[in-house]
Motif scaffolding. Structure first.
Motif, short mmCIF file in Angstrom:
data_model
loop_
_atom_site.label_atom_id
_atom_site.label_comp_id
_atom_site.label_asym_id
_atom_site.label_seq_id
_atom_site.Cartn_x
_atom_site.Cartn_y
_atom_site.Cartn_z
N TYR A 1 -7.93 25.40 49.05
CA TYR A 1 -7.46 26.31 50.03
C TYR A 1 -7.51 26.49 51.19
N SER A 2 -6.46 26.06 52.65
CA SER A 2 -6.89 25.96 53.85
C SER A 2 -5.80 27.30 54.79
N GLY A 3 -6.45 27.93 55.35
CA GLY A 3 -5.65 29.17 56.54
C GLY A 3 -5.18 30.10 55.18
N ASP A 4 -3.85 30.57 54.70
CA ASP A 4 -2.85 31.11 53.69
C ASP A 4 -2.62 30.09 53.27
N LYS A 5 -2.32 29.26 53.17
CA LYS A 5 -1.85 28.60 52.04
C LYS A 5 -3.08 27.39 50.74
N PHE A 6 -2.34 26.94 49.36
CA PHE A 6 -2.98 26.01 49.21
C PHE A 6 -2.21 24.96 50.12
N TYR A 7 -3.19 23.89 49.38
CA TYR A 7 -2.54 22.28 49.77
C TYR A 7 -3.49 21.43 48.88
N ALA A 8 -2.14 20.45 48.17
CA ALA A 8 -2.84 20.39 47.12
C ALA A 8 -2.55 18.13 47.73
N SER B 1 -13.37 19.87 56.40
CA SER B 1 -14.14 20.06 57.89
C SER B 1 -15.00 20.04 58.70
N ASN B 2 -14.48 21.60 59.36
CA ASN B 2 -14.54 22.91 59.35
C ASN B 2 -13.15 23.70 59.23
N GLU B 3 -13.39 24.59 59.89
CA GLU B 3 -12.61 26.08 59.73
C GLU B 3 -10.95 25.58 60.05
N LYS B 4 -10.68 24.98 60.62
CA LYS B 4 -9.29 24.23 60.91
C LYS B 4 -9.13 22.62 60.47
N ASP B 5 -10.38 21.75 60.16
CA ASP B 5 -9.70 20.91 59.43
C ASP B 5 -9.89 20.45 58.31
N LEU B 6 -7.98 19.49 58.40
CA LEU B 6 -8.68 19.29 56.80
C LEU B 6 -8.43 17.95 56.96
N LEU B 7 -9.03 16.99 56.19
CA LEU B 7 -9.55 15.67 55.75
C LEU B 7 -9.09 15.42 54.29
N MET B 8 -8.41 13.97 54.44
CA MET B 8 -7.89 13.80 53.15
C MET B 8 -8.96 11.95 52.92
N ASP B 9 -9.54 11.99 51.48
CA ASP B 9 -10.45 10.95 51.16
C ASP B 9 -9.39 9.84 50.70
N ASP C 1 -2.68 16.13 61.44
CA ASP C 1 -3.00 16.63 62.43
C ASP C 1 -1.45 18.44 62.43
N PHE C 2 -2.19 19.28 62.21
CA PHE C 2 -0.65 20.01 61.77
C PHE C 2 -0.42 20.53 62.61
N ASP C 3 -0.31 20.33 63.79
CA ASP C 3 1.24 20.17 64.92
C ASP C 3 1.91 19.06 64.15
N LYS C 4 1.52 18.30 64.39
CA LYS C 4 2.63 16.69 64.10
C LYS C 4 2.65 16.44 62.88
N SER C 5 2.09 17.48 61.88
CA SER C 5 2.00 17.25 60.30
C SER C 5 2.68 15.60 60.41
N LYS C 6 0.69 15.21 60.83
CA LYS C 6 0.51 13.81 60.86
C LYS C 6 -0.65 12.94 60.05
N TRP C 7 -1.39 11.76 60.33
CA TRP C 7 -2.14 11.77 59.68
C TRP C 7 -2.93 10.65 60.46
N ILE C 8 -3.64 11.33 61.41
CA ILE C 8 -5.47 10.14 62.01
C ILE C 8 -6.30 9.39 61.03
N LYS C 9 -6.24 8.32 60.72
CA LYS C 9 -7.54 7.48 60.82
C LYS C 9 -8.54 7.86 61.88
N LYS C 10 -9.56 9.35 61.76
CA LYS C 10 -10.60 9.43 62.36
C LYS C 10 -11.45 10.86 61.36
#
Length: 252
Positions: free
Chosen positions: A74-81, A123-131, A155-164
């Motif tokens: 759960y992140s922000g106001d939504k569930f992510y899977a 990773s904090n209150e804003k970031d979402l990571l995928m392993d 990247d929520f703004d661009k709706s894409k993943w960044i390797k970082k």
């Protein structure tokens, strides 16, 4: 497939009520009216939810619109899977069903031939990571080994993943995955993933050693040598239970 493993896989795949993970949207004691309990269940994990202050029964996902998933948060106001194909799904809880399921991000790359498993973590209150964890298997003797781990920040703004990854230590496992700021936690290595041996559909049944644990440096894409003698003893003592990560809040 030997008889013991075949029986294990059959029971796990056919059990509608095998719950592999639970996540909540709010504190059930301090904020019960906004608390939604979401569970992953069944062999190829499906989703079901209950609003503890409103519902008397569980609402199940419509399998036609929500594919099998490997992790949920759960992140922000939504569930992510994250699906078994590595796609990020987002959805709101509605009174009827998951009719508003959306594809938040496509899979990062074509699925390789090796076995893969996906995890999502804050990773904090804003970031979402995928392993993205890659594993190989040996039949004689039966063993499993993690070969590499890739981590991507969404990247929520661009709706894409960044390797970082950066100044973050990730602790990856089935029951829970956690992240901490390495510079604020003594002993934690930045840009590193600490991983445990958790469930897989190939060797995770009674009698197979649970030895696939270690530390992976994401920046240099290499494993860090560690003394596993004491850790191996602890893992054996847990029996068939899955190890979990705990972040202590007590300050001495």
């Amino acid at each position: 497939m030997d008889e013991e493993r075949e029986r294990y896989v059959k029971v796990r795949s056919n059990c509608d009520y095998y719950v592999s993970k639970v996540t909540i949207s709010a504190d059930p004691i301090l904020n019960a009216k906004d608390c939604i309990v979401l569970v992953m269940y069944k062999g190829f994990c499906r989703l079901a939810f209950i609003r503890i202050s409103k519902d008397k029964s569980w609402t199940y996902t419509d399998e036609r619109y929500c594919q099998p998933v490997q992790d949920v948060i759960y992140s922000g106001d939504k569930f992510y899977a994250v699906s078994t194909r590595g796609e990020l799904l987002s959805f709101d809880i509605t009174p009827e069903s998951y009719s508003d399921v959306k594809l938040a991000a496509r899979r990062i790359r074509p699925v390789e031939m090796s076995y893969q498993k996906f995890y999502i973590v804050h990773s904090n209150e804003k970031d979402l990571l995928m392993d993205q964890r890659y594993m190989s298997f040996e039949l004689e003797p039966q063993s499993r080994r993690t070969t590499k781990v890739l981590v991507f920040r969404f990247d929520f703004d661009k709706s894409k993943w960044i390797k970082k990854l950066g100044d973050v230590s990730l602790f990856m496992g089935d029951n829970s995955s956690e992240s901490v700021l390495a510079s604020s936690n003594s002993g934690c290595l930045p840009n590193c993933i600490y991983f445990t041996h958790d469930y897989d559909s190939v060797f995770s049944y009674q009698g197979v050693p649970h030895g696939d644990f270690g530390v992976y440096n994401h920046e240099y894409q290499s494993f860090i040598p560690i003394d596993t003698t004491h850790v191996a003893t602890l893992v054996r003592n847990t029996g068939r239970g899955r190890p979990i990560w705990v972040i202590p809040t007590l300050k001495l």
